[in-house]
Design an enzyme around this catalytic site. Structure first.
Site, PDB file in Angstrom:
ATOM      1  CB  CYS A   1      -0.599   9.903  43.476  1.00 13.35           C
ATOM      2  SG  CYS A   1      -0.336   9.218  42.083  1.00 13.35           S
ATOM      3  CD  GLN A   2       3.240   6.250  45.424  1.00 16.14           C
ATOM      4  OE1 GLN A   2       4.019   5.149  45.915  1.00 16.14           O
ATOM      5  NE2 GLN A   2       3.943   7.085  43.758  1.00 16.14           N
TER       6      GLN A   2
END
Lengths: 139, 416
Positions: free
Chosen positions: A53-54
């Site tokens: 996600c990051q």
């Protein structure tokens, strides 16, 4: 003779035991990120992307003389440091050795908090990707 | 209390007393005092809210709207009182316009599915803005695809402000509903809702407002905003998770079909057909989140006791203090500089990945959010992978800002 995965893991655990402060530990991870065997730019494709996600992580593997060699890159430096740790331990080993490894060092050096399967740096996805490369080389 | 801009503002010791109501803020994380700056993701809970939940299970627990027994009547009364509190909190005209949901996403999904079933035809359009959270994009994407309709986007500028001038041009007789956030979760922009609803009203198009990031920080009056739907979550405004509110004007809710079927929402059932219960129960299938509603009511009491104007001033003071302190750090770049903002400080440090900064802040007890904040189109527009977001609540204090600054300095030092 090849150094075993566990010997390499123990080496890393000892290295991290030298730091009693989280700051030094992360400085060390950042340093290792700078020494990462970087993936070729043309290999930075969706096929090699682990989309956490990051931060983005690209990871590739090739088989040479029965040994798997990994290269990787990430846009985040801590993630680069962590993937470089995994490469240091797993690269230059046979697919079977990689598949049968228990990566106990992650817990021992205090990186287990990075193992969260979602919204984290995808450490778990990195390990799964490395093992899936190894598995593919067996077949 | 000090007289400031005609609002009686609590003084420092009063704010400190409010802060002491939040047990979790006394925690230490990784050896440092917790600095909780992820309020836009969820707020912490005061002991009054926690106690309400405990009291409910210790003294009130019974299913609502069913039993003739005393306990069921008491819990039903408490549950319906909570609805009336929520109604007053946003100044809705009637309690029939207040639907309990699981939260904002659930409320938006309810409207998207139910509204589209009745009013969306092939070729129709739904208008959303470029600032939306995924929760106010994806439900509309799903239903427009299902009905052969289209999604249109109201664009923004690089400061994170919607281009209101283009609003009228994007509306046509194909536009069936407009869905826009009151406050942006990733940039903190406060959108000019009244201006938008005024124009929409001229065209007779209903407007849904995602108010998740507004209700904890601003006084919200749905009649003054003149919106048709307003959605918000309890957990971002001191309440429990899993409870939220959908406000909908009766004229729309009456025309819309039920979203889910089950107990509570029916009048009578046979194998051929069912008749549905009246508002608001028509949209509340199944046993509701009773203690959640009660906890939300306590949270509303708590906020109103301090006063939304005081809260707003306090939070903007902390936001400006943080902006002021961090602006001097090397490579600091504010993301989202709209003229009207809520206390959301989204930023980047030149050359550093937000994830790396977030990890090192956490190591120093500072909880911020890093990443795209569920607004990938906003990040794509800004051409960045994400931001570091410090979002403030009234219970934060000056020390929190200073610890954030010190931790950020250390993170920059390690990563550079």
């Amino acid at each position: 003779m090849n150094i075993s995965i566990d010997t390499l893991q123990n080496e890393i655990i000892e290295e991290f035991e030298l730091f009693d402060d989280w700051m030094d530990k992360y400085e060390h991870i950042v340093e290792m990120g700078k020494n990462l065997p970087v993936i070729n730019t043309e290999m930075k494709t969706d096929e090699h992307l682990i989309d956490g996600c990051q931060s983005k992580v690209w990871l590739a593997a090739r088989l040479e003389d029965g040994k798997v060699h990994f290269t990787a890159d990430s846009d985040a430096i801590i993630t680069k440091g962590i993937v470089s740790l995994l490469i240091r331990v797993l690269s230059n080993h046979s697919p079977a050795e990689i598949l049968n490894t228990d990566l106990y060092m992650i817990d021992r050096i205090g990186l287990a908090t990075h193992l969260s399967p979602t919204r984290s740096n995808g450490l778990l996805s990195m390990i799964n990707k490395m093992k899936s490369y190894a598995k593919a080389f067996i077949h | 209390m000090k007289l400031n801009n005609k609002i009686l503002l609590p003084d420092a010791s009063e704010w400190e007393r409010y802060r002491n109501d939040f047990p979790i803020l006394k925690k230490r994380i990784n050896g440092y005092p917790l600095v909780y700056l992820d309020n836009a993701a969820t707020s912490q809970k005061p002991r009054q809210v926690i106690q309400t939940i405990v009291d409910y299970y210790e003294t009130l627990n019974a299913n609502v709207h069913r039993g003739v027994h005393t306990l069921s009547q008491i819990s039903t009364d408490a549950f319906e009182q909570a609805r009336i509190k929520a109604q007053a909190f946003i100044n809705a005209e009637s309690h029939r316009e207040i639907i309990f949901t699981k939260g904002t996403s659930n409320a938006i999904n309810l409207v998207a599915y139910s509204f589209s079933r009745a009013f969306l035809s092939p070729g129709d359009e739904v208008l959303v803005s470029a600032l939306e959270h995924h929760s106010n994009i994806v439900p509309w994407q799903i239903v427009t695809k299902e009905r052969g309709a289209h999604l249109r986007i109201l664009p923004m500028n690089e400061k994170g402000e919607l281009l209101i001038g283009q609003f009228s041009n994007l509306i046509s007789d194909k536009t069936k509903i407009i869905a826009i956030s009151h406050v942006s979760n990733s940039l903190g922009t406060v959108n000019p809702i009244s201006e938008l609803t005024r124009i929409a009203r001229q065209h007779g198009i209903p407007v849904l407002i995602d108010g998740a990031q507004a209700v904890p920080h601003l006084k919200v009056d749905v009649q003054a905003l003149d919106c048709d739907f307003y959605c918000f979550s309890g957990h971002k405004m001191l309440g429990p998770t899993g409870i939220g509110i959908l406000f909908g004007k009766e004229e729309w809710l009456n025309k819309m079909p039920p979203f889910e079927g089950g107990g509570e929402m029916i009048q009578s059932v046979n194998y051929n057909d069912s008749t549905y219960n009246e508002l608001p129960f028509k949209f509340e299938a199944g046993t509701p989140h009773i203690e959640g509603a009660l906890g939300l009511a306590t949270a509303i009491d708590y906020l109103l006791h301090i006063g939304m104007d005081s809260i707003h001033q306090r939070e903007m003071f902390l936001y400006k203090l943080a902006l002021n302190r961090l602006s001097d750090l090397p490579g600091f770049k504010l993301v989202g500089s709209a003229s009207d903002k809520s206390p959301v400080l989204s930023f980047l440090i030149d050359g550093l990945h937000p994830y790396d900064v977030g990890v090192l802040l956490d190591k120093q007890g500072v909880a911020v959010r890093t990443g795209h904040h569920c607004t990938q189109p906003v990040m794509d527009f800004m051409q960045i992978p994400g931001t570091i977001r410090a979002s403030f609540s009234f219970y934060n204090n000056e020390d929190d800002v200073l610890q954030l600054e010190a931790a950020l300095k250390k993170a920059i030092q390690i990563l550079s």
